[in-house]
Design a protein around this motif. Structure first.
Motif, PDB file in Angstrom:
ATOM      1  N   PHE A  17       0.842  -1.192   0.000  1.00  0.00           N
ATOM      2  CA  PHE A  17       0.000   0.000   0.000  1.00  0.00           C
ATOM      3  C   PHE A  17       0.881   1.247   0.000  1.00  0.00           C
ATOM      4  CE2 PHE A  17      -2.312  -3.337   2.223  1.00  0.00           C
ATOM      5  CZ  PHE A  17      -3.575  -3.290   1.653  1.00  0.00           C
ATOM      6  N   VAL A  18       0.583   2.188  -0.882  1.00  0.00           N
ATOM      7  CA  VAL A  18       1.253   3.488  -0.891  1.00  0.00           C
ATOM      8  C   VAL A  18       0.177   4.544  -0.643  1.00  0.00           C
ATOM      9  CG1 VAL A  18       2.687   5.117  -2.156  1.00  0.00           C
ATOM     10  CG2 VAL A  18       2.983   2.647  -2.511  1.00  0.00           C
ATOM     11  N   ALA A  19       0.286   5.271   0.480  1.00  0.00           N
ATOM     12  CA  ALA A  19      -0.781   6.186   0.884  1.00  0.00           C
ATOM     13  C   ALA A  19      -0.224   7.573   1.173  1.00  0.00           C
ATOM     14  CB  ALA A  19      -1.502   5.642   2.118  1.00  0.00           C
ATOM     15  N   ALA A  20      -0.743   8.562   0.470  1.00  0.00           N
ATOM     16  CA  ALA A  20      -0.423   9.961   0.763  1.00  0.00           C
ATOM     17  C   ALA A  20      -1.395  10.478   1.816  1.00  0.00           C
ATOM     18  CB  ALA A  20      -0.516  10.803  -0.497  1.00  0.00           C
ATOM     19  N   THR A  21      -1.006  11.567   2.482  1.00  0.00           N
ATOM     20  CA  THR A  21      -1.892  12.238   3.436  1.00  0.00           C
ATOM     21  C   THR A  21      -2.207  13.620   2.889  1.00  0.00           C
ATOM     22  OG1 THR A  21      -0.975  11.030   5.321  1.00  0.00           O
ATOM     23  CG2 THR A  21      -2.129  13.089   5.802  1.00  0.00           C
ATOM     24  N   THR A  22      -3.463  14.009   2.964  1.00  0.00           N
ATOM     25  CA  THR A  22      -3.867  15.321   2.472  1.00  0.00           C
ATOM     26  C   THR A  22      -4.504  16.129   3.592  1.00  0.00           C
ATOM     27  OG1 THR A  22      -6.071  14.553   1.812  1.00  0.00           O
ATOM     28  CG2 THR A  22      -4.310  14.358   0.182  1.00  0.00           C
ATOM     29  N   GLY A  23      -4.498  17.437   3.417  1.00  0.00           N
ATOM     30  CA  GLY A  23      -5.223  18.319   4.344  1.00  0.00           C
ATOM     31  C   GLY A  23      -4.860  18.120   5.793  1.00  0.00           C
ATOM     32  N   GLN A  24      -5.877  18.020   6.648  1.00  0.00           N
ATOM     33  CA  GLN A  24      -5.689  17.893   8.094  1.00  0.00           C
ATOM     34  C   GLN A  24      -5.579  16.418   8.488  1.00  0.00           C
ATOM     35  OE1 GLN A  24      -5.438  20.937   9.501  1.00  0.00           O
ATOM     36  NE2 GLN A  24      -5.906  21.751   7.466  1.00  0.00           N
ATOM     37  N   GLY A  25      -4.645  15.705   7.850  1.00  0.00           N
ATOM     38  CA  GLY A  25      -4.494  14.282   8.134  1.00  0.00           C
ATOM     39  C   GLY A  25      -5.525  13.436   7.418  1.00  0.00           C
ATOM     40  N   TYR A 395      -7.766  27.948 -18.040  1.00  0.00           N
ATOM     41  CA  TYR A 395      -8.468  26.783 -17.509  1.00  0.00           C
ATOM     42  C   TYR A 395      -8.491  26.878 -15.979  1.00  0.00           C
ATOM     43  CZ  TYR A 395      -8.398  24.023 -21.865  1.00  0.00           C
ATOM     44  OH  TYR A 395      -8.606  23.545 -23.128  1.00  0.00           O
ATOM     45  N   ILE A 396      -9.683  26.775 -15.384  1.00  0.00           N
ATOM     46  CA  ILE A 396      -9.793  26.784 -13.921  1.00  0.00           C
ATOM     47  C   ILE A 396     -10.796  25.735 -13.469  1.00  0.00           C
ATOM     48  CG2 ILE A 396      -9.231  29.248 -13.744  1.00  0.00           C
ATOM     49  CD1 ILE A 396     -12.242  29.664 -13.027  1.00  0.00           C
ATOM     50  N   GLY A 397     -10.734  25.400 -12.202  1.00  0.00           N
ATOM     51  CA  GLY A 397     -11.729  24.542 -11.563  1.00  0.00           C
ATOM     52  C   GLY A 397     -11.796  24.904 -10.094  1.00  0.00           C
ATOM     53  N   ILE A 398     -12.788  24.410  -9.403  1.00  0.00           N
ATOM     54  CA  ILE A 398     -12.940  24.671  -7.967  1.00  0.00           C
ATOM     55  C   ILE A 398     -13.067  23.337  -7.245  1.00  0.00           C
ATOM     56  CG2 ILE A 398     -14.452  25.633  -6.184  1.00  0.00           C
ATOM     57  CD1 ILE A 398     -15.175  27.876  -8.097  1.00  0.00           C
ATOM     58  N   LYS A 399     -12.358  23.217  -6.138  1.00  0.00           N
ATOM     59  CA  LYS A 399     -12.485  22.017  -5.302  1.00  0.00           C
ATOM     60  C   LYS A 399     -12.543  22.430  -3.841  1.00  0.00           C
ATOM     61  CE  LYS A 399      -7.547  21.039  -4.782  1.00  0.00           C
ATOM     62  NZ  LYS A 399      -6.476  20.042  -4.970  1.00  0.00           N
ATOM     63  N   LYS A 400     -12.988  21.522  -3.013  1.00  0.00           N
ATOM     64  CA  LYS A 400     -13.082  21.802  -1.591  1.00  0.00           C
ATOM     65  C   LYS A 400     -11.690  21.852  -0.986  1.00  0.00           C
ATOM     66  CE  LYS A 400     -17.755  20.292  -0.602  1.00  0.00           C
ATOM     67  NZ  LYS A 400     -18.141  21.702  -0.392  1.00  0.00           N
ATOM     68  N   GLY A 401     -11.486  22.806  -0.084  1.00  0.00           N
ATOM     69  CA  GLY A 401     -10.203  22.934   0.586  1.00  0.00           C
ATOM     70  C   GLY A 401     -10.156  22.109   1.858  1.00  0.00           C
ATOM     71  N   THR A 402      -9.080  22.257   2.587  1.00  0.00           N
ATOM     72  CA  THR A 402      -8.898  21.474   3.810  1.00  0.00           C
ATOM     73  C   THR A 402      -9.418  22.193   5.052  1.00  0.00           C
ATOM     74  OG1 THR A 402      -6.674  22.366   4.156  1.00  0.00           O
ATOM     75  CG2 THR A 402      -6.867  20.373   2.830  1.00  0.00           C
ATOM     76  N   LEU A 403      -9.592  23.524   4.969  1.00  0.00           N
ATOM     77  CA  LEU A 403     -10.108  24.281   6.116  1.00  0.00           C
ATOM     78  C   LEU A 403     -11.631  24.196   6.146  1.00  0.00           C
ATOM     79  CD1 LEU A 403      -7.884  27.507   5.961  1.00  0.00           C
ATOM     80  CD2 LEU A 403      -7.559  25.493   7.407  1.00  0.00           C
ATOM     81  N   LEU A 404     -12.154  23.741   7.249  1.00  0.00           N
ATOM     82  CA  LEU A 404     -13.597  23.599   7.407  1.00  0.00           C
ATOM     83  C   LEU A 404     -14.094  24.641   8.397  1.00  0.00           C
ATOM     84  CD1 LEU A 404     -13.729  19.690   7.648  1.00  0.00           C
ATOM     85  CD2 LEU A 404     -14.028  21.122   5.611  1.00  0.00           C
ATOM     86  N   PHE A 405     -14.895  25.578   7.905  1.00  0.00           N
ATOM     87  CA  PHE A 405     -15.382  26.680   8.728  1.00  0.00           C
ATOM     88  C   PHE A 405     -16.797  26.394   9.236  1.00  0.00           C
ATOM     89  CE2 PHE A 405     -12.261  28.806   5.958  1.00  0.00           C
ATOM     90  CZ  PHE A 405     -11.518  29.497   6.903  1.00  0.00           C
ATOM     91  N   PRO A 406     -17.170  27.001  10.371  1.00  0.00           N
ATOM     92  CA  PRO A 406     -18.560  26.890  10.834  1.00  0.00           C
ATOM     93  C   PRO A 406     -19.517  27.517   9.821  1.00  0.00           C
ATOM     94  CG  PRO A 406     -17.133  27.751  12.572  1.00  0.00           C
ATOM     95  CD  PRO A 406     -16.323  27.752  11.312  1.00  0.00           C
ATOM     96  N   ASP A 407     -20.742  27.070   9.834  1.00  0.00           N
ATOM     97  CA  ASP A 407     -21.766  27.592   8.927  1.00  0.00           C
ATOM     98  C   ASP A 407     -21.930  29.089   9.142  1.00  0.00           C
ATOM     99  OD1 ASP A 407     -23.877  27.999   7.262  1.00  0.00           O
ATOM    100  OD2 ASP A 407     -25.357  26.986   8.518  1.00  0.00           O
TER     101      ASP A 407
END
Length: 559
Positions: A17-25, A395-407
């Motif tokens: 298994f080869v596993a990367a870590t993204t964002g907040q773990g 060329y652009i796109g949008i994806k979800k980031g790693t910071l999760l804010f309150p509503d």
């Protein structure tokens, strides 16, 4: 990993298994379903009892949860009964020799173990270390076709063009609607506020989301590369592969000119890796060059390669120019093995779609710095974007980031945002959104830069909100006085005021910015605030941080 079913996994005898870590773990996108499926079976301690395995993690030690995904996967697989044949490898992108420092040793040990467990049949030998692989793609040149040169090398893609970068992100054409310098003209660094028309995208961005941009090489580097390798810029070609489901990159129209390929596809400004030199050793006609390539490609030669490539940030273009007996002998189709494609670049969105509908802004430092090499190092995407005029297509796109804010709509707990420099971008998006919903209570921003008149980004916005009591603002201007003042000093000096918010069990704390020393200093400042406010010893404050602060503290950092 998500392509592997549970049934298939249970039938395997040996898995690496080869596993990367993204964002907040977080787990990478293509591992989430796989991990959840295994997690749901964790009560079955014999599920993988017949399997041997190894885990290699790819991580970045500047993040708190270093290689968390690999560690978590390794533990879960053991719980399910599998037996490790090798200790987990934890590669670190921050190591001065890069992740290869760990990967080399781990892979070498793995193959030694595998050859002992599964000896090769008589008469067979392992593939030699410097075996020339077949070309990744096959190229067919088309010399007889008429060529509209301009249409094949134009800087801007056609508005009808769109493609999917991954299964998650659709990249579409956008036009630039703003390109403004936000630092003073006498400041050493050019920082840009660039705005894009995002009306073509189906997804409306939220605070913390990322704008993904597909850049191109600078014109002068394209010219230099073509001349260096002696390529025919207007020659057209088709690209093929042996696989039935092969689709050429949308960056390579069929047919494509050599010039368009160099401009839009080959990452000629990136720093070469070991495999680059290993491949070059097959194409040189000079023994001295071959010897140097093999040294760079060996595990023993990594310090030499680090000093030649990594430390001075020498590019693929510059490396090729250094070896005259090699550069003109490389078959064109092998350039696709040698040179990686240009990867899209990610930037935190610095605006709210509620405040600026149909637009997305980024705050971007134009990368330009010196090393021991004569030519300045120029960031590919930032310099390309900075030169574009209004109306240019990207060329652009949008994806979800790693910071999760309150509503932003509901009643919010205290939100403490710590931002040196351009790290304020995602926080501006969140603050704008909160203001748009008339929900500005408990917003705290700690901002740091060099000078109040040099690089104080969004000064008027922050100070207006502060004056209207909609934002509690703390600023550190490190160069405006003899003794340097950084954000950690401001945090410590204002520990009593900050504790009113940080001491709230529901308070959310964020850091966005440089990944080097600052995250450590900020974390220590948070610990100092807890220590002083609660009259704790240093050891007690450390324990308090781990129990009460770490779980509500998020970071997004970059080198």
């Amino acid at each position: 990993m998500d392509d592997c079913s549970l049934q298939e996994l249970t039938e395997e005898k040996l898995v690496v298994f080869v596993a990367a870590t993204t964002g907040q773990g977080d787990d990478p996108a293509n591992m989430k379903t796989f991990f959840q499926t295994l997690w749901n079976k964790r009560s079955n301690r014999n599920l993988l009892k017949d399997m041997y395995y190894g885990v290699l993690g790819l991580g970045d030690s500047s993040y708190q949860k270093f290689n968390f995904a690999a560690k978590r996967l390794n533990k879960l697989i053991q719980i399910l009964g599998a037996k490790p044949i090798i200790n987990i490898g934890l590669a670190d992108d921050q190591h001065e020799l890069g992740p290869d420092f760990i990967i080399d040793k781990w892979v070498k040990e793995l193959f030694e173990i595998l050859l002992n467990l599964y000896p090769l049949p008589s008469g067979l030998q392992p593939i030699t270390e410097y075996f020339l692989p077949p070309p990744k793609y096959h190229i067919k040149f088309v010399e007889s076709e008429s060529l509209d040169v301009q249409s094949n090398v134009e800087n801007n893609p056609k508005p009808s063009d769109a493609f999917s970068r991954t299964n998650e992100i659709e990249m579409k054409i956008s036009s630039i609607t703003k390109n403004l310098r936000k630092t003073s003209v006498d400041h050493f660094q050019d920082v840009r506020l660039i705005e894009f028309d995002v009306t073509s995208l189906s997804y409306s961005h939220n605070p913390g989301d990322i704008l993904t941009i597909q850049p191109q090489n600078l014109d002068e580097y394209v010219e230099e590369f073509i001349e260096c390798l002696g390529l025919e810029r207007h020659l057209k070609f088709y690209i093929f592969s042996g696989t039935n489901n092969f689709k050429p990159s949308p960056l390579l129209p069929q047919p494509c000119t050599v010039e368009q390929c160099v401009k839009c596809y080959f990452d000629i400004q990136c720093v070469p890796k070991r495999h680059f030199f290993e491949l070059l050793s097959h194409f040189t006609t000079d023994e001295n060059e071959k010897e140097k390539f093999l040294e760079f490609a060996s595990a023993e030669g990594q310090e030499e390669m680090f000093n030649y490539c990594t430390r001075p940030k020498r590019s693929i273009l510059e490396a090729l120019a250094d070896f005259p007996f090699t550069k003109n002998n490389i078959p064109f189709e092998y350039l696709f093995n040698l040179i990686p494609p240009i990867k899209p670049r990610d930037y935190s969105i610095a605006s709210s779609c509620k405040t600026i509908p149909g637009r997305a802004q980024i705050l971007m430092a134009v990368v330009n710095y010196k090393t021991i090499l004569k030519r300045p190092r120029l960031g590919l995407c930032s310099n390309w974007l900075a030169r574009l005029e209004l109306g240019s297509l990207v060329y652009i796109g949008i994806k979800k980031g790693t910071l999760l804010f309150p509503d932003s709509k509901s009643e919010c707990p205290p939100v403490v945002m710590i931002a040196p420099g351009t790290g304020c971008a995602p926080f501006r998006s969140y603050i704008q959104e909160r203001i748009a919903f008339d929900n500005s209570d408990n917003l705290i921003l700690i901002f740091g830069c060099r000078g109040k008149d040099k690089d104080y980004f969004f000064k008027e916005e922050w100070e207006y909100l502060s004056e209207k009591k909609k934002l509690l603002l703390f600023c550190a201007f490190s160069r405006d006085q003899e003794d340097k003042i950084y954000i950690q000093h401001v945090m410590k000096d204002n520990y009593q005021e900050l504790w009113k918010y940080i001491g709230n069990a529901n308070c959310k704390i964020y850091y966005a910015g440089n990944a080097k020393r600052i995250p450590i200093d900020v974390y220590e400042a948070l610990q100092y605030i807890c220590e002083k406010a609660l009259n704790l010893s240093t050891k007690e404050a450390e324990a308090y941080m781990k129990k009460n602060i770490d779980k509500r503290y998020q970071t997004e950092s970059w080198a």
